[in-house]
Design an enzyme around this catalytic site. Sequence first.
Site, PDB file in Angstrom:
ATOM      1  N   TYR A  23      44.169  30.217  40.146  1.00  0.00           N
ATOM      2  CA  TYR A  23      43.921  31.438  39.380  1.00  0.00           C
ATOM      3  C   TYR A  23      43.133  31.039  38.134  1.00  0.00           C
ATOM      4  O   TYR A  23      43.656  30.357  37.263  1.00  0.00           O
ATOM      5  CB  TYR A  23      45.282  32.060  39.060  1.00  0.00           C
ATOM      6  N   LYS A  66      41.336  32.787  42.844  1.00  0.00           N
ATOM      7  CA  LYS A  66      41.040  34.116  42.301  1.00  0.00           C
ATOM      8  C   LYS A  66      40.265  33.876  41.011  1.00  0.00           C
ATOM      9  O   LYS A  66      40.751  33.167  40.122  1.00  0.00           O
ATOM     10  CB  LYS A  66      42.361  34.832  42.009  1.00  0.00           C
TER      11      LYS A  66
END
Length: 299
Positions: free
Chosen positions: A138, A166
Amino acid sequence: MLNIKDIKGVIPPIITPVDENENVDVKGLKRVIDHVIDGGVHGIFILGSNGEFYALDFQNQKKAVETTVKHVNGKVPVYAGASAITTKECVKLAKMAEEAGADALSVLTPMFIQPNENELYNHFKAIAESTNLPIMLYNNPGKTNNNISVPLLEKLARIDNIIGIKNTSFDFVQTIEYIRVTQNIPNFKVFSGSDYLIYGTLAYGGAGCVAGTANVAPRLVVDIYEKYMAGDLEGAMEAQYKLIPLRNTYNYGSFPVVMKDCLNLMGLNVGHPVKPIDHCSKERLQEIKKVLNDLGLIK
């Protein structure tokens, strides 16, 4: 074990309703889960930044993950946030999430400190080695002041159970580069973390999005993905443009309150943000109401 082909689509980083003592509100959390699953999402991410993970102690994080796993009951994969400043704490959270039955982990770069590339690599490697679960990295440099560079990602993507990233960054070139340098690494997927860039990420070969707005308008966000995958590019683009006014409301209050305020306005009763964050002003709530009304989310 989570099949790699099931890691795709729209994964909302769900908000965490809390009670008056700022502990996890189990009933509220179940309502949010039902709302997004009814909207057709392809996964659920508990304890992301929209989920105020930083505001919850270990026991509350455990309660949030256990409640989510139990309530989702295998309908879609559950991704659990295992993010903290130190490697040791991330490993502890990863083990907790695995024991609680999560399907995958999402791990943010450390915040506050600024590790170099080598230290970041060793951090993520140690977390990956501590668990059997697949890990979605992330990247959110705007919030953590740490960035997973393209060369670093290329190295991390070769670790067996690191299966995706992400990218919550407005640097779309970086997302494109993430996709380019990992396209020959089997089973590695890149997700959009900016709700403005869902269509664009799909167009470059991304696998989906981790979209905060899918807390509020899951069906609309799912439309972007499903229409794109079905070859209805015009319909997907239309859904993307339709979503933007909702994403534009993010700065109407202090992050991450806006999605909670939206859900409250929609009658989901998810309570207050964790202090020091407070609700949006009355004027801003009126503006948000109009956006929700335009999307047909409130009458």
